[in-house]
Design a protein around this motif. Structure first.
Motif, PDB file in Angstrom:
ATOM      1  N   VAL A 190      37.532  42.157  34.005  1.00 55.49           N
ATOM      2  CA  VAL A 190      38.000  42.231  35.390  1.00 55.49           C
ATOM      3  C   VAL A 190      37.623  43.574  35.997  1.00 55.49           C
ATOM      4  N   VAL A 191      37.932  44.648  35.283  1.00 56.41           N
ATOM      5  CA  VAL A 191      37.645  45.987  35.796  1.00 56.41           C
ATOM      6  C   VAL A 191      36.148  46.159  36.028  1.00 56.41           C
ATOM      7  N   GLU A 192      35.344  45.742  35.079  1.00 57.35           N
ATOM      8  CA  GLU A 192      33.894  45.926  35.201  1.00 57.35           C
ATOM      9  C   GLU A 192      33.339  45.195  36.424  1.00 57.35           C
ATOM     10  N   LEU A 193      33.742  43.952  36.635  1.00 57.67           N
ATOM     11  CA  LEU A 193      33.170  43.174  37.727  1.00 57.67           C
ATOM     12  C   LEU A 193      33.684  43.648  39.082  1.00 57.67           C
ATOM     13  N   VAL A 194      34.975  43.911  39.180  1.00 55.75           N
ATOM     14  CA  VAL A 194      35.513  44.390  40.458  1.00 55.75           C
ATOM     15  C   VAL A 194      34.848  45.699  40.858  1.00 55.75           C
ATOM     16  N   GLU A 195      34.716  46.611  39.923  1.00 58.10           N
ATOM     17  CA  GLU A 195      34.091  47.900  40.233  1.00 58.10           C
ATOM     18  C   GLU A 195      32.630  47.720  40.645  1.00 58.10           C
ATOM     19  N   ALA A 196      31.923  46.797  39.995  1.00 58.45           N
ATOM     20  CA  ALA A 196      30.517  46.565  40.339  1.00 58.45           C
ATOM     21  C   ALA A 196      30.388  45.979  41.737  1.00 58.45           C
ATOM     22  N   VAL A 197      31.252  45.039  42.081  1.00 54.99           N
ATOM     23  CA  VAL A 197      31.206  44.431  43.417  1.00 54.99           C
ATOM     24  C   VAL A 197      31.583  45.450  44.483  1.00 54.99           C
ATOM     25  N   ARG A 198      32.588  46.263  44.201  1.00 54.54           N
ATOM     26  CA  ARG A 198      32.967  47.318  45.150  1.00 54.54           C
ATOM     27  C   ARG A 198      31.808  48.274  45.419  1.00 54.54           C
ATOM     28  N   ALA A 199      31.102  48.649  44.376  1.00 53.01           N
ATOM     29  CA  ALA A 199      29.997  49.581  44.536  1.00 53.01           C
ATOM     30  C   ALA A 199      28.881  48.980  45.384  1.00 53.01           C
ATOM     31  N   ALA A 200      28.680  47.673  45.247  1.00 52.67           N
ATOM     32  CA  ALA A 200      27.621  46.998  45.992  1.00 52.67           C
ATOM     33  C   ALA A 200      28.028  46.678  47.419  1.00 52.67           C
ATOM     34  N   CYS A 201      29.327  46.599  47.675  1.00 54.72           N
ATOM     35  CA  CYS A 201      29.825  46.197  48.995  1.00 54.72           C
ATOM     36  C   CYS A 201      30.872  47.185  49.501  1.00 54.72           C
ATOM     37  N   PRO A 202      30.494  48.427  49.728  1.00 56.52           N
ATOM     38  CA  PRO A 202      31.471  49.422  50.177  1.00 56.52           C
ATOM     39  C   PRO A 202      32.086  49.035  51.512  1.00 56.52           C
ATOM     40  N   GLY A 203      33.370  49.328  51.629  1.00 55.77           N
ATOM     41  CA  GLY A 203      34.058  49.025  52.881  1.00 55.77           C
ATOM     42  C   GLY A 203      34.619  47.626  52.966  1.00 55.77           C
ATOM     43  N   ARG A 204      34.379  46.795  51.960  1.00 61.14           N
ATOM     44  CA  ARG A 204      34.913  45.438  51.957  1.00 61.14           C
ATOM     45  C   ARG A 204      36.053  45.322  50.950  1.00 61.14           C
ATOM     46  N   ASP A 205      37.169  44.713  51.377  1.00 61.70           N
ATOM     47  CA  ASP A 205      38.256  44.438  50.447  1.00 61.70           C
ATOM     48  C   ASP A 205      37.785  43.428  49.407  1.00 61.70           C
ATOM     49  N   VAL A 206      38.151  43.668  48.165  1.00 60.77           N
ATOM     50  CA  VAL A 206      37.837  42.736  47.077  1.00 60.77           C
ATOM     51  C   VAL A 206      39.152  42.277  46.467  1.00 60.77           C
ATOM     52  N   GLY A 207      39.474  40.999  46.648  1.00 64.14           N
ATOM     53  CA  GLY A 207      40.684  40.436  46.080  1.00 64.14           C
ATOM     54  C   GLY A 207      40.392  39.698  44.788  1.00 64.14           C
ATOM     55  N   VAL A 208      41.451  39.238  44.128  1.00 58.61           N
ATOM     56  CA  VAL A 208      41.289  38.517  42.857  1.00 58.61           C
ATOM     57  C   VAL A 208      42.150  37.267  42.846  1.00 58.61           C
ATOM     58  N   HIS A 209      41.649  36.272  42.128  1.00 55.77           N
ATOM     59  CA  HIS A 209      42.319  34.978  42.015  1.00 55.77           C
ATOM     60  C   HIS A 209      42.205  34.551  40.554  1.00 55.77           C
ATOM     61  N   PHE A 210      43.320  34.642  39.821  1.00 55.19           N
ATOM     62  CA  PHE A 210      43.306  34.343  38.394  1.00 55.19           C
ATOM     63  C   PHE A 210      44.033  33.038  38.082  1.00 55.19           C
ATOM     64  N   HIS A 211      43.581  32.396  37.019  1.00 56.30           N
ATOM     65  CA  HIS A 211      44.308  31.266  36.440  1.00 56.30           C
ATOM     66  C   HIS A 211      44.839  31.704  35.081  1.00 56.30           C
ATOM     67  N   ASN A 212      45.932  31.084  34.673  1.00 54.47           N
ATOM     68  CA  ASN A 212      46.594  31.529  33.443  1.00 54.47           C
ATOM     69  C   ASN A 212      46.310  30.588  32.273  1.00 54.47           C
ATOM     70  N   THR A 213      45.156  29.948  32.300  1.00 48.28           N
ATOM     71  CA  THR A 213      44.814  28.918  31.326  1.00 48.28           C
ATOM     72  C   THR A 213      44.951  29.387  29.887  1.00 48.28           C
ATOM     73  N   ARG A 214      44.571  30.616  29.628  1.00 49.87           N
ATOM     74  CA  ARG A 214      44.619  31.148  28.264  1.00 49.87           C
ATOM     75  C   ARG A 214      45.641  32.272  28.113  1.00 49.87           C
TER      76      ARG A 214
END
Length: 309
Positions: A190-214
């Motif tokens: 989660v941390v790796e992907l969110v940080e990568a998307v933030r770096a590529a899209c500065p100024g855009r909010d990045v939210g998360v949507h998780f499922h609890n399957t596991r």
């Protein structure tokens, strides 16, 4: 008092009315509105009210127009609706819902099963959908589904998700959300992907949507919050799942997220007792037990009376 590097507050989006009900048998509009009223009473500020998709594919949400017509009862809540293509976006705007969440699958396997087009074709549609939302005075959020793993294609390459996010923003998306559609991700990923998307899209909010399957959903919420994510989706009672992703079970439960964050010193603005009441309404509406551990156990620990004999 938080002993973790957590934000002072987060903004939860309640998705039980859409993601939570899409796998269920259709329930009457009156019961759906009762659940909506109970959800709003929790204090939640953002609610995903419905989805404008094919009624044949998702019959539980065939009443999208009727639901939107009732939303004026709650003028202080920010409502949005999910769409899977331009046709659904047009329906939503025509119904008076310009706040759109557009789903883009990060894998061709899921995209073809979900929307009958490739992932690249789905990305290309952002421009028209965002323009439609903006012309109507609304906004377009790009939700990237199967952002970590796909039930058809396996692990989703992070650089592919980053590329989709960057293109979506370039084409007009106002916000981004990363979806763990089948509940397979873990905190480090989660941390790796969110940080990568933030770096590529500065100024855009990045939210998360998780499922609890596991069972890792709450751990992923905590990891996201620790790196400053404040836009988090959750579903009352843990209702939900994706009809086009085999094995995808319920979302993380709103009451469990509220309990976790509030007890860690993070304000959600949501009343836990009211969420439990809303979960009871949801359980009656769908006619089966909910998956939420906290709903079954109750809210905060209540001290037992001491024996005097």
């Amino acid at each position: 008092m938080p002993y973790l590097p957590l934000p002072r507050a987060v903004d939860l989006r309640e998705v039980g009315l859409r993601d939570g009900l899409q796998l269920e048998k259709p329930i009457p509009l009156e019961e759906k509105l009762e659940l909506l009223g109970a959800v709003v009473a929790t204090g939640v500020r953002r609610v995903e009210a419905t989805s404008f998709v094919s009624p044949k594919a998702v019959p539980a949400l065939a009443d999208a127009e009727q639901v939107v017509d009732e939303l004026k009862q709650w003028p202080d809540v920010h409502f949005s609706a999910l769409v899977a293509g331009l046709g659904g976006a047009r329906r939503a705007v025509a119904a008076g819902m310009p706040e759109l969440e557009y789903v883009i699958s990060a894998s061709d396997g899921h995209s073809l099963a979900n929307a009958r087009r490739t992932s690249a074709q789905a990305v290309d549609a952002v421009a028209d959908i965002a323009a439609l939302a903006h012309e109507a005075g609304g906004a377009c959020e790009a939700i990237i589904a199967v952002a970590w793993d796909c039930p058809f294609d396996g692990r989703t390459p992070a650089d592919h998700v980053v590329d989709i996010a960057r293109k979506a923003v370039d084409l007009g998306a106002d916000r981004l959300c990363l979806g763990d559609t089948i509940g397979t991700t873990t905190p480090g990923r989660v941390v790796e992907l969110v940080e990568a998307v933030r770096a590529a899209c500065p100024g855009r909010d990045v939210g998360v949507h998780f499922h609890n399957t596991r069972g890792a959903g709450l751990a992923c919420v905590l990891a996201a919050a620790q790196i400053g994510v404040t836009q988090i989706d959750a579903s009352v009672g843990g209702l939900g799942g994706c009809p086009f992703a085999p094995g995808a079970s319920g979302n993380i439960a709103t009451e469990e997220v509220v309990y976790l964050l509030e007890e860690s010193g993070v304000s959600t603005g949501i009343d836990l007792d009211r969420v439990l009441e809303a979960a009871a309404v949801a359980e009656r509406a769908v006619g089966h037990a909910l998956s939420s551990n906290l709903y079954r156990a109750g809210g905060r620990l209540q001290p037992r009376p001491r024996r005097t004999d």
